[in-house]
Scaffold this motif. Structure first.
Motif, short mmCIF file in Angstrom:
data_model
loop_
_atom_site.label_atom_id
_atom_site.label_comp_id
_atom_site.label_asym_id
_atom_site.label_seq_id
_atom_site.Cartn_x
_atom_site.Cartn_y
_atom_site.Cartn_z
N LEU A 1 -10.16 -3.76 -1.55
CA LEU A 1 -9.08 -4.72 -1.31
C LEU A 1 -9.12 -5.17 0.14
O LEU A 1 -9.82 -4.57 0.96
N SER A 2 -8.37 -6.21 0.42
CA SER A 2 -8.24 -6.72 1.79
C SER A 2 -6.78 -6.94 2.10
O SER A 2 -5.99 -7.25 1.21
N ASP A 3 -6.44 -6.78 3.37
CA ASP A 3 -5.08 -7.11 3.79
C ASP A 3 -4.97 -8.64 3.91
O ASP A 3 -5.96 -9.35 3.71
N PRO A 4 -3.79 -9.16 4.21
CA PRO A 4 -3.64 -10.62 4.26
C PRO A 4 -4.53 -11.33 5.28
O PRO A 4 -4.80 -12.52 5.14
N LEU B 1 0.80 -1.22 0.00
CA LEU B 1 0.00 0.00 0.00
C LEU B 1 0.84 1.28 0.00
O LEU B 1 0.32 2.36 -0.22
N GLY B 2 2.13 1.15 0.26
CA GLY B 2 3.00 2.32 0.22
C GLY B 2 2.95 3.19 1.47
O GLY B 2 3.33 4.36 1.42
N PHE B 3 2.49 2.63 2.59
CA PHE B 3 2.46 3.38 3.84
C PHE B 3 3.88 3.54 4.38
O PHE B 3 4.70 2.63 4.26
N GLY C 1 0.24 -2.84 -9.56
CA GLY C 1 1.65 -2.91 -9.92
C GLY C 1 2.54 -3.35 -8.76
O GLY C 1 3.63 -3.88 -8.99
N ARG C 2 2.07 -3.14 -7.55
CA ARG C 2 2.81 -3.59 -6.37
C ARG C 2 2.40 -5.00 -5.94
O ARG C 2 2.82 -5.48 -4.90
N GLY C 3 1.51 -5.62 -6.72
CA GLY C 3 1.10 -6.98 -6.41
C GLY C 3 -0.10 -7.11 -5.49
O GLY C 3 -0.43 -8.21 -5.05
N VAL C 4 -0.79 -6.01 -5.20
CA VAL C 4 -1.97 -6.05 -4.33
C VAL C 4 -3.17 -6.54 -5.15
O VAL C 4 -3.40 -6.07 -6.26
N GLU C 5 -3.91 -7.49 -4.58
CA GLU C 5 -5.16 -7.93 -5.23
C GLU C 5 -6.20 -6.86 -4.96
O GLU C 5 -6.62 -6.66 -3.82
N VAL C 6 -6.61 -6.17 -6.01
CA VAL C 6 -7.53 -5.04 -5.88
C VAL C 6 -8.63 -5.20 -6.93
O VAL C 6 -8.38 -5.68 -8.04
N SER C 7 -9.85 -4.80 -6.56
CA SER C 7 -10.97 -4.93 -7.48
C SER C 7 -10.81 -4.01 -8.68
O SER C 7 -9.98 -3.09 -8.68
N GLU C 8 -11.61 -4.24 -9.68
CA GLU C 8 -11.71 -3.28 -10.78
C GLU C 8 -12.37 -2.02 -10.22
O GLU C 8 -12.96 -2.03 -9.14
N VAL C 9 -12.29 -0.93 -10.96
CA VAL C 9 -12.92 0.31 -10.51
C VAL C 9 -14.43 0.13 -10.56
O VAL C 9 -14.99 -0.34 -11.55
N ARG D 1 -8.39 5.41 -10.67
CA ARG D 1 -7.82 4.53 -11.71
C ARG D 1 -6.30 4.47 -11.56
O ARG D 1 -5.69 3.40 -11.66
N LYS D 2 -5.68 5.60 -11.33
CA LYS D 2 -4.23 5.64 -11.13
C LYS D 2 -3.86 4.89 -9.85
O LYS D 2 -2.88 4.14 -9.82
N ALA D 3 -4.63 5.06 -8.80
CA ALA D 3 -4.38 4.36 -7.54
C ALA D 3 -4.49 2.86 -7.73
O ALA D 3 -3.66 2.09 -7.24
N ARG D 4 -5.50 2.42 -8.48
CA ARG D 4 -5.67 0.99 -8.74
C ARG D 4 -4.46 0.43 -9.48
O ARG D 4 -3.93 -0.63 -9.15
N ALA D 5 -4.01 1.15 -10.50
CA ALA D 5 -2.86 0.70 -11.28
C ALA D 5 -1.61 0.61 -10.40
O ALA D 5 -0.83 -0.34 -10.51
N GLU D 6 -1.44 1.57 -9.52
CA GLU D 6 -0.29 1.57 -8.63
C GLU D 6 -0.34 0.37 -7.68
O GLU D 6 0.65 -0.32 -7.48
N LEU D 7 -1.51 0.13 -7.10
CA LEU D 7 -1.65 -1.01 -6.18
C LEU D 7 -1.43 -2.33 -6.90
O LEU D 7 -0.70 -3.20 -6.42
#
Length: 136
Positions: free
Chosen positions: A119-122, A26-28, A86-94, A78-84
């Protein structure tokens, strides 16, 4: 008098795994990771946020994964989704919040206040990311 929300405790089962998810996925920013006996306290803050999350051991009796409805706000979902992603986070479509509920977003949708990804954490703690580009 101002009342500010500064910290939310997120219950997790594996502190190292959760720290990696929040920091790398998530980039925190990791504010601190402190151990004290059987307690461990890791505070992480989303970029630009005044509120942090805390994960650790011995902090809460809430079951890991029980926290739902946590929400982040961005100006471009949309940009946030692409970033997540790209970091391997399982995230829904917009998704678009319409009067009839959520549906797949289209290029014609005005996503201000209505665009989301989920999205969900582990452990299964549930997060939403909402686009807010302007406020009334």
């Amino acid at each position: 008098m101002n009342w500010t929300l500064e910290v939310v405790v997120v219950p997790v089962s594996d502190v190292d795994r959760a720290r990696t998810f929040y920091e790398k996925g998530l980039g925190f920013a990791v504010d601190h990771d402190t151990g004290a006996g059987e307690r461990r306290f890791v505070q992480l803050t989303p970029p630009g946020s005044g509120c942090s999350v805390v994960i650790g051991t011995g902090l809460t009796e809430t079951a890991p994964g029980a926290l739902q409805g946590l929400q982040l706000v961005v100006n471009d979902v949309r940009k946030a989704r692409a970033e997540l992603a790209g970091r391997g986070v399982e995230v829904s479509e917009v998704r678009f919040a319409s009067p009839d509920g959520f549906r797949a977003a289209t290029d014609d949708d005005d996503l201000n206040n209505a665009g989301f990804v989920f999205l969900s954490d582990p452990d299964g703690n549930g997060w939403a990311v909402q686009q807010i580009t302007s406020r009334p």
